[in-house]
Write a protein that holds these residues in place. Structure first.
Motif, PDB file in Angstrom:
ATOM      1  N   PRO A  76      48.212  30.602  39.584  1.00  0.00           N
ATOM      2  CA  PRO A  76      48.696  31.673  40.453  1.00  0.00           C
ATOM      3  C   PRO A  76      47.907  32.957  40.210  1.00  0.00           C
ATOM      4  N   ASP A  77      47.782  33.751  41.268  1.00  0.00           N
ATOM      5  CA  ASP A  77      47.193  35.079  41.058  1.00  0.00           C
ATOM      6  C   ASP A  77      48.311  36.079  40.773  1.00  0.00           C
ATOM      7  N   SER A  78      47.951  37.334  40.649  1.00  0.00           N
ATOM      8  CA  SER A  78      48.932  38.343  40.249  1.00  0.00           C
ATOM      9  C   SER A  78      50.024  38.536  41.293  1.00  0.00           C
ATOM     10  N   GLU A  79      49.789  38.045  42.504  1.00  0.00           N
ATOM     11  CA  GLU A  79      50.803  38.172  43.563  1.00  0.00           C
ATOM     12  C   GLU A  79      51.560  36.866  43.775  1.00  0.00           C
ATOM     13  N   GLY A  80      51.251  35.847  42.977  1.00  0.00           N
ATOM     14  CA  GLY A  80      51.972  34.592  43.073  1.00  0.00           C
ATOM     15  C   GLY A  80      51.327  33.555  43.967  1.00  0.00           C
ATOM     16  N   GLN A  81      50.218  33.890  44.581  1.00  0.00           N
ATOM     17  CA  GLN A  81      49.525  32.925  45.434  1.00  0.00           C
ATOM     18  C   GLN A  81      48.771  31.920  44.561  1.00  0.00           C
ATOM     19  N   GLU A  82      48.932  30.637  44.849  1.00  0.00           N
ATOM     20  CA  GLU A  82      48.275  29.612  44.040  1.00  0.00           C
ATOM     21  C   GLU A  82      46.838  29.409  44.518  1.00  0.00           C
ATOM     22  N   ILE A  83      45.918  29.403  43.579  1.00  0.00           N
ATOM     23  CA  ILE A  83      44.492  29.284  43.907  1.00  0.00           C
ATOM     24  C   ILE A  83      43.898  28.122  43.119  1.00  0.00           C
ATOM     25  N   ARG A  84      43.254  27.202  43.819  1.00  0.00           N
ATOM     26  CA  ARG A  84      42.536  26.109  43.143  1.00  0.00           C
ATOM     27  C   ARG A  84      41.184  26.665  42.713  1.00  0.00           C
TER      28      ARG A  84
ATOM     29  N   ALA B 129      36.080  36.634  40.059  1.00  0.00           N
ATOM     30  CA  ALA B 129      37.494  36.408  39.753  1.00  0.00           C
ATOM     31  C   ALA B 129      37.679  36.442  38.245  1.00  0.00           C
ATOM     32  N   ALA B 130      38.870  36.833  37.820  1.00  0.00           N
ATOM     33  CA  ALA B 130      39.181  36.877  36.385  1.00  0.00           C
ATOM     34  C   ALA B 130      40.431  36.057  36.119  1.00  0.00           C
ATOM     35  N   ILE B 131      40.467  35.468  34.938  1.00  0.00           N
ATOM     36  CA  ILE B 131      41.637  34.713  34.484  1.00  0.00           C
ATOM     37  C   ILE B 131      42.128  35.364  33.194  1.00  0.00           C
ATOM     38  N   GLY B 132      43.430  35.519  33.085  1.00  0.00           N
ATOM     39  CA  GLY B 132      43.986  36.078  31.867  1.00  0.00           C
ATOM     40  C   GLY B 132      45.222  35.313  31.432  1.00  0.00           C
TER      41      GLY B 132
ATOM     42  N   ALA C 260      49.740  40.661  34.762  1.00  0.00           N
ATOM     43  CA  ALA C 260      48.559  40.717  35.628  1.00  0.00           C
ATOM     44  C   ALA C 260      48.697  41.825  36.666  1.00  0.00           C
ATOM     45  N   ARG C 261      49.899  41.950  37.211  1.00  0.00           N
ATOM     46  CA  ARG C 261      50.093  42.983  38.243  1.00  0.00           C
ATOM     47  C   ARG C 261      49.940  44.381  37.647  1.00  0.00           C
ATOM     48  N   LEU C 262      50.525  44.590  36.479  1.00  0.00           N
ATOM     49  CA  LEU C 262      50.400  45.896  35.820  1.00  0.00           C
ATOM     50  C   LEU C 262      48.935  46.186  35.474  1.00  0.00           C
ATOM     51  N   PHE C 263      48.250  45.137  35.011  1.00  0.00           N
ATOM     52  CA  PHE C 263      46.835  45.290  34.650  1.00  0.00           C
ATOM     53  C   PHE C 263      46.031  45.666  35.895  1.00  0.00           C
TER      54      PHE C 263
ATOM     55  N   PHE D 221      39.413  42.358  42.874  1.00  0.00           N
ATOM     56  CA  PHE D 221      39.082  40.933  42.893  1.00  0.00           C
ATOM     57  C   PHE D 221      40.270  40.126  42.331  1.00  0.00           C
ATOM     58  N   PRO D 222      40.314  38.810  42.604  1.00  0.00           N
ATOM     59  CA  PRO D 222      41.474  38.013  42.180  1.00  0.00           C
ATOM     60  C   PRO D 222      41.679  38.004  40.664  1.00  0.00           C
ATOM     61  N   LEU D 223      42.918  38.167  40.267  1.00  0.00           N
ATOM     62  CA  LEU D 223      43.330  38.059  38.858  1.00  0.00           C
ATOM     63  C   LEU D 223      44.260  36.869  38.747  1.00  0.00           C
ATOM     64  N   LEU D 224      43.829  35.845  38.074  1.00  0.00           N
ATOM     65  CA  LEU D 224      44.632  34.634  37.953  1.00  0.00           C
ATOM     66  C   LEU D 224      45.336  34.597  36.603  1.00  0.00           C
TER      67      LEU D 224
END
Lengths: 42, 134
Positions: free
Chosen positions: A15-23, B25-28, B35-38, B46-49
């Motif tokens: 999931p991303d920070s908004e909850g959307q699932e990303i492959r 994209a970044a993964i943490g 993640a949202r606070l960050f 860009f996407p934060l996973l």
């Protein structure tokens, strides 16, 4: 033949920070991608 | 602190990555709230996973530090550098010893670049990431 790292990661869904699932593989399927693993969001 | 320093460097070069046709994209670790606070703190677009179970970290073969890494000279140097740039340590999360890494992939399952962090402040430079792009 050994699988590439991108091949090992492509099927993982996160999931991303908004909850959307990303492959993960979708990030580099059609264009190059920089993928950065942070230690934590601190 | 090092995450924020690295993200700030990536943000500075985000347009350069885009100019080469690449996504970023970044993964943490942590959870979506982290993640949202960050994202809000750092202003990244860009996407934060979020990888709470460390599934991708394990698959990528990323390392885990020990407390002895805190004593390493290269860490002290990196801490000084990050502090001088105005970065401060925030919450460390559940897995403070997890180390990161940086990769360039694609298009398709093509591995172009891999940097597995050796210790806390050991991040790939934006220049090396840019140089790996086709």
């Amino acid at each position: 033949m050994e699988q590439s790292l991108s091949g090992k990661l492509e099927g993982i869904v996160l999931p991303d920070s908004e909850g959307q699932e990303i492959r993960l593989g979708s990030l580099w399927a059609d264009s190059p991608a920089v993928l950065v693993f942070l230690r934590h969001y601190g | 602190m090092f995450c924020r320093e690295h993200v700030a460097q990536l943000r500075e070069h985000e347009q350069a990555f885009r100019d080469k046709g690449a996504g970023l994209a970044a993964i943490g670790l942590g959870d979506r709230l982290y993640a949202r606070l960050f994202r809000e703190d750092t202003g990244i677009t860009f996407p934060l996973l979020v990888d709470e179970r460390r599934e991708a970290y394990r698959a990528a073969g990323l390392r885990t530090a020990s407390l002895l890494h805190l004593l390493r000279r290269d860490n002290a140097t990196a801490r000084k550098r990050a502090r001088a740039a105005g970065h401060r340590q925030h919450r460390t999360g559940k897995n403070p010893l997890q180390l990161g890494g940086s990769f360039v992939f694609g298009p398709g399952n093509v591995d172009r670049y891999a940097h597995i962090n050796e210790t806390f402040g050991d991040n790939a430079s934006p220049a090396s990431l840019l140089a790996a792009l086709p």
